[in-house]
Enzyme design. Structure first.
Site, PDB file in Angstrom:
ATOM      1  N   ALA A 165      31.336  73.009 -49.383  1.00  0.00           N
ATOM      2  CA  ALA A 165      32.117  72.692 -50.129  1.00  0.00           C
ATOM      3  C   ALA A 165      30.725  71.738 -51.435  1.00  0.00           C
ATOM      4  O   ALA A 165      29.861  71.103 -50.390  1.00  0.00           O
ATOM      5  CB  ALA A 165      33.052  71.361 -49.836  1.00  0.00           C
ATOM      6  N   SER A 166      30.648  72.069 -53.020  1.00  0.00           N
ATOM      7  CA  SER A 166      29.277  71.451 -53.342  1.00  0.00           C
ATOM      8  C   SER A 166      29.887  71.805 -54.796  1.00  0.00           C
ATOM      9  O   SER A 166      30.669  72.152 -55.223  1.00  0.00           O
ATOM     10  CB  SER A 166      28.493  72.709 -53.103  1.00  0.00           C
ATOM     11  OG  SER A 166      27.403  71.290 -53.575  1.00  0.00           O
ATOM     12  N   LEU A 167      29.488  71.202 -55.612  1.00  0.00           N
ATOM     13  CA  LEU A 167      29.647  71.033 -57.101  1.00  0.00           C
ATOM     14  C   LEU A 167      29.099  72.277 -57.484  1.00  0.00           C
ATOM     15  O   LEU A 167      30.208  73.306 -58.514  1.00  0.00           O
ATOM     16  CB  LEU A 167      28.344  70.199 -57.872  1.00  0.00           C
ATOM     17  CG  LEU A 167      28.833  69.735 -59.021  1.00  0.00           C
ATOM     18  CD1 LEU A 167      30.699  69.933 -59.730  1.00  0.00           C
ATOM     19  CD2 LEU A 167      27.939  68.497 -59.979  1.00  0.00           C
ATOM     20  N   TYR A 168      27.933  72.861 -57.119  1.00  0.00           N
ATOM     21  CA  TYR A 168      27.440  74.028 -57.836  1.00  0.00           C
ATOM     22  C   TYR A 168      26.520  74.900 -56.337  1.00  0.00           C
ATOM     23  O   TYR A 168      26.172  73.575 -56.184  1.00  0.00           O
ATOM     24  CB  TYR A 168      27.063  74.094 -58.508  1.00  0.00           C
ATOM     25  CG  TYR A 168      25.557  73.635 -59.028  1.00  0.00           C
ATOM     26  CD1 TYR A 168      24.272  73.850 -59.295  1.00  0.00           C
ATOM     27  CD2 TYR A 168      25.795  72.128 -59.350  1.00  0.00           C
ATOM     28  CE1 TYR A 168      23.064  73.203 -59.508  1.00  0.00           C
ATOM     29  CE2 TYR A 168      24.513  71.130 -59.142  1.00  0.00           C
ATOM     30  CZ  TYR A 168      23.312  71.862 -59.535  1.00  0.00           C
ATOM     31  OH  TYR A 168      22.301  71.385 -59.793  1.00  0.00           O
ATOM     32  N   LEU A 169      25.942  75.603 -56.877  1.00  0.00           N
ATOM     33  CA  LEU A 169      25.285  77.137 -55.876  1.00  0.00           C
ATOM     34  C   LEU A 169      24.032  76.807 -57.317  1.00  0.00           C
ATOM     35  O   LEU A 169      24.140  77.580 -58.194  1.00  0.00           O
ATOM     36  CB  LEU A 169      25.681  77.878 -55.271  1.00  0.00           C
ATOM     37  CG  LEU A 169      24.587  78.888 -54.610  1.00  0.00           C
ATOM     38  CD1 LEU A 169      23.669  77.639 -53.550  1.00  0.00           C
ATOM     39  CD2 LEU A 169      25.122  80.289 -54.004  1.00  0.00           C
ATOM     40  N   GLY A 170      22.762  76.464 -56.889  1.00  0.00           N
ATOM     41  CA  GLY A 170      21.551  77.154 -57.731  1.00  0.00           C
ATOM     42  C   GLY A 170      21.487  78.533 -57.804  1.00  0.00           C
ATOM     43  O   GLY A 170      21.933  79.535 -56.734  1.00  0.00           O
ATOM     44  N   GLY A 203      17.950  78.972 -58.376  1.00  0.00           N
ATOM     45  CA  GLY A 203      16.329  79.170 -57.576  1.00  0.00           C
ATOM     46  C   GLY A 203      16.055  80.066 -56.631  1.00  0.00           C
ATOM     47  O   GLY A 203      17.123  80.590 -55.437  1.00  0.00           O
ATOM     48  N   HIS A 253      33.226  67.573 -57.339  1.00  0.00           N
ATOM     49  CA  HIS A 253      32.269  66.798 -56.460  1.00  0.00           C
ATOM     50  C   HIS A 253      32.077  66.107 -54.530  1.00  0.00           C
ATOM     51  O   HIS A 253      31.013  65.807 -54.280  1.00  0.00           O
ATOM     52  CB  HIS A 253      32.259  65.813 -57.051  1.00  0.00           C
ATOM     53  CG  HIS A 253      31.342  65.032 -57.135  1.00  0.00           C
ATOM     54  ND1 HIS A 253      30.667  63.436 -57.029  1.00  0.00           N
ATOM     55  CD2 HIS A 253      29.478  65.200 -58.267  1.00  0.00           C
ATOM     56  CE1 HIS A 253      29.319  63.148 -56.722  1.00  0.00           C
ATOM     57  NE2 HIS A 253      28.770  64.335 -58.235  1.00  0.00           N
ATOM     58  N   LYS A 285      31.187  66.774 -50.901  1.00  0.00           N
ATOM     59  CA  LYS A 285      29.906  67.894 -50.594  1.00  0.00           C
ATOM     60  C   LYS A 285      29.944  67.989 -49.583  1.00  0.00           C
ATOM     61  O   LYS A 285      29.301  66.669 -48.397  1.00  0.00           O
ATOM     62  CB  LYS A 285      28.035  67.060 -50.968  1.00  0.00           C
ATOM     63  CG  LYS A 285      28.070  67.412 -52.818  1.00  0.00           C
ATOM     64  CD  LYS A 285      28.704  66.409 -53.239  1.00  0.00           C
ATOM     65  CE  LYS A 285      28.468  66.610 -54.157  1.00  0.00           C
ATOM     66  NZ  LYS A 285      27.398  65.773 -55.227  1.00  0.00           N
ATOM     67  N   ASP A 317      30.339  76.762 -37.748  1.00  0.00           N
ATOM     68  CA  ASP A 317      31.144  76.257 -36.181  1.00  0.00           C
ATOM     69  C   ASP A 317      31.517  75.163 -36.331  1.00  0.00           C
ATOM     70  O   ASP A 317      32.620  74.092 -36.952  1.00  0.00           O
ATOM     71  CB  ASP A 317      30.179  76.613 -35.186  1.00  0.00           C
ATOM     72  CG  ASP A 317      30.213  77.925 -35.902  1.00  0.00           C
ATOM     73  OD1 ASP A 317      31.002  78.631 -36.469  1.00  0.00           O
ATOM     74  OD2 ASP A 317      29.557  78.516 -34.757  1.00  0.00           O
TER      75      ASP A 317
END
Length: 541
Positions: free
Chosen positions: A120-125, A127, A215, A217, A222
């Protein structure tokens, strides 16, 4: 389609905690072996223009002395009246200190995951470091398919607006996994219900993220998890300082956050292998459907998760207290309290607990509070200024602010934070509290600062006994707009307390104390237009 509600969850969600307590005590032996459902209940939302801060919670509690783990717990046991309380061994908790340590810890656990990876995150970059993370998941999924019935499930919860920014984005980064492993892979994109109608059509990309985002994180592998304020992007893996706590083999805590993330995912848009999105069957659409219906549905689901876990943990704690260890000691010397904030739904657990902590911080306490974006709500500011405890507040200097050097209007945001900090500092001086409330600025060449949370020292102790760590920034957005989650860790474990002390000291060692002369420096000058605009926009960043 969401899995059906179990009879135990239906009972828990339909009656008061008192009723559930009696019922769960009677059925404890059965519940202990009954399989827990993973992925039910929800978080959400945020208003475009939220209501004013409510008054702090009234309380007759006063800090008192304590000895031993039980004495410490009695000082903070009131948190269990609001949220689940998970009792764990302090030795299972490790504080991570650097972006690289955070990144390597995730990669190592993805590679060995057998049943679930939940991100769970705001986004995945987009790069190479982010691609390496995706490749680790691909390898883990390939290994799981060597079994005839692969058990590994990978789930992502990201924000729709941030995750869709640009042509190459979080969605395109995960497309190959969705296409190769459709039965094991899930990508949910939360869309705030406040970005709808003409507003959604008129507000451009990037600016639409100010209305409200996902928002949280939380990273689960597991039965282990990492709670942080860091996103899944290259700077957070290299030179953007944040905070990170790893909980190893804490299955009940991992289950709770997996359910929480899964529930938000259930009311989010589901990414398809062709890059289209749709809602799960029976779910209200966040911006096409009725807003009130969407909010009400989300509230029911999140309360179901929290209330069920709270009652279950209360029952387990009572059961365990009746069976003391043979040597008379209690090995589980640490408590985890998950705090969730979604103000428009009437869910403000994090706000409730934070207010009470700030309200009851007595003269025997020192609170170290940090935020990468120092923009306290009016209520939090009043509580800090009116408290008896000493405060040491750490914020980003302009050059380590994440918006430093940005193009366009965003480039003026560091100046706005300087203006807000000066206003707060002036209030401290006007009240003659310069010796009780100290401000510090974080400095580090070629780095940015994104850490948030607090460390709570009581009774003249050299190490903190409590910390808050997660995604909230103590600002208006955290309270009113975005989906947020953090954990309160209350511990009597000396090794864990030492880790927390080292973490706090490491961050503050890279800072300088703020004084009047700080704001007279050339790089602290704030343009007139920024001063005029800041009161109008401060609730959006």
């Amino acid at each position: 389609m969401a899995a059906p509600m179990t009879w135990t969850r239906l009972v828990f969600s339909g009656y008061t905690p008192a009723f559930c307590w009696g019922l769960t005590r009677i059925t404890y032996r059965f519940l202990r072996t009954h399989e827990r459902r993973r992925g039910s209940a929800v978080l959400l939302l945020a208003p475009l223009l939220a209501e004013a801060d409510s008054a702090p919670l009234a309380s007759s509690y006063r800090p008192q002395g304590f000895t031993g783990a039980e004495g410490l717990h009695s000082r903070f046991h009131w948190m269990a009246d609001h949220v689940p309380a998970f009792r764990v061994p302090g030795g299972c908790i490790r504080i991570l200190h650097s972006p690289d340590e955070f990144y390597q810890a995730m990669k190592a656990r993805i590679k060995t995951a057998k049943s679930r990876v939940v991100m769970a995150s705001l986004y995945l970059g987009t790069g190479p470091l982010e691609q390496d993370l995706v490749d680790c998941m691909e390898e883990a999924l390939e290994r799981s398919q060597e079994d005839h019935a692969p058990d590994l499930k990978v789930s992502f919860l990201l924000d729709y607006t941030r995750g869709s920014r640009g042509k190459h984005n979080s969605r395109t980064m995960l497309m190959s996994l969705l296409q190769r492993f459709p039965e094991q892979m899930r990508v949910s994109l939360y869309h705030t219900p406040d970005l709808r109608g003409l507003l959604r059509l008129l507000v451009p990309e990037r600016f639409n993220e100010t209305i409200g985002v996902q928002h949280i994180k939380a990273y689960i592998f597991d039965n282990s998890l990492i709670i942080s304020g860091a996103n899944l992007s290259d700077s957070y893996f290299t030179n953007r300082q944040d905070r990170y706590v790893l909980l190893e083999d804490c299955g009940e805590v991992a289950d709770f956050f997996a359910e929480l993330v899964g529930a938000v995912g259930d009311v989010s848009l589901q990414l398809q292998p062709d890059n289209s999105v749709h809602m799960m069957e029976g779910m209200v659409h966040p911006y096409k459907g009725n807003r009130a219906d969407f909010s009400a549905s989300a509230q029911r689901r999140i309360q179901e998760v929290v209330n069920t876990a709270r009652v279950r943990q209360s029952m387990l704690e009572a059961e365990c207290s009746e069976i003391p260890d043979s040597d008379g000691t209690v090995p589980n010397d640490t408590w985890i309290f998950p705090l969730v904030q979604m103000k428009p739904l009437g869910i403000h657990l994090d706000e409730q607990v934070t207010k009470r902590l700030l309200t009851e911080a007595g003269g025997d306490s020192v609170v170290y509070l940090t935020s990468g974006y120092f923009n306290l709500t009016h209520t939090y500011m009043q509580l800090v200024l009116g408290a008896a405890a000493d405060y040491r507040i750490l914020m980003a200097s302009p050059e380590v602010n994440g918006f430093f050097g940005a193009k366009g209007v965003a480039g003026a945001i560091p100046e706005a934070y300087v203006h807000l900090a000066r206003q707060f500092y002036n209030k401290v001086c006007q009240l003659g509290q310069q010796s009780r409330v100290l401000l510090h600025e974080y400095h580090r060449p070629d780095w940015t600062f994104h850490a948030k949370g607090l460390w709570y020292y009581v009774g003249g102790r050299d190490s903190p006994c409590l910390t808050l760590i997660g995604s909230p920034n103590f600002g208006y957005r955290s309270v009113h707009r975005d989906l947020e989650a953090q954990i309160a860790i209350v511990t009597e474990n000396e090794e864990l307390q030492m880790q927390l002390q080292q973490e706090q000291e490491m961050l503050y060692q890279s800072s300088t104390q703020v004084s009047n002369s700080t704001f007279n420096q050339p790089d602290r000058r704030v343009k007139l237009w920024v001063k005029l605009v800041t009161p109008l926009i401060k609730n959006f960043f």
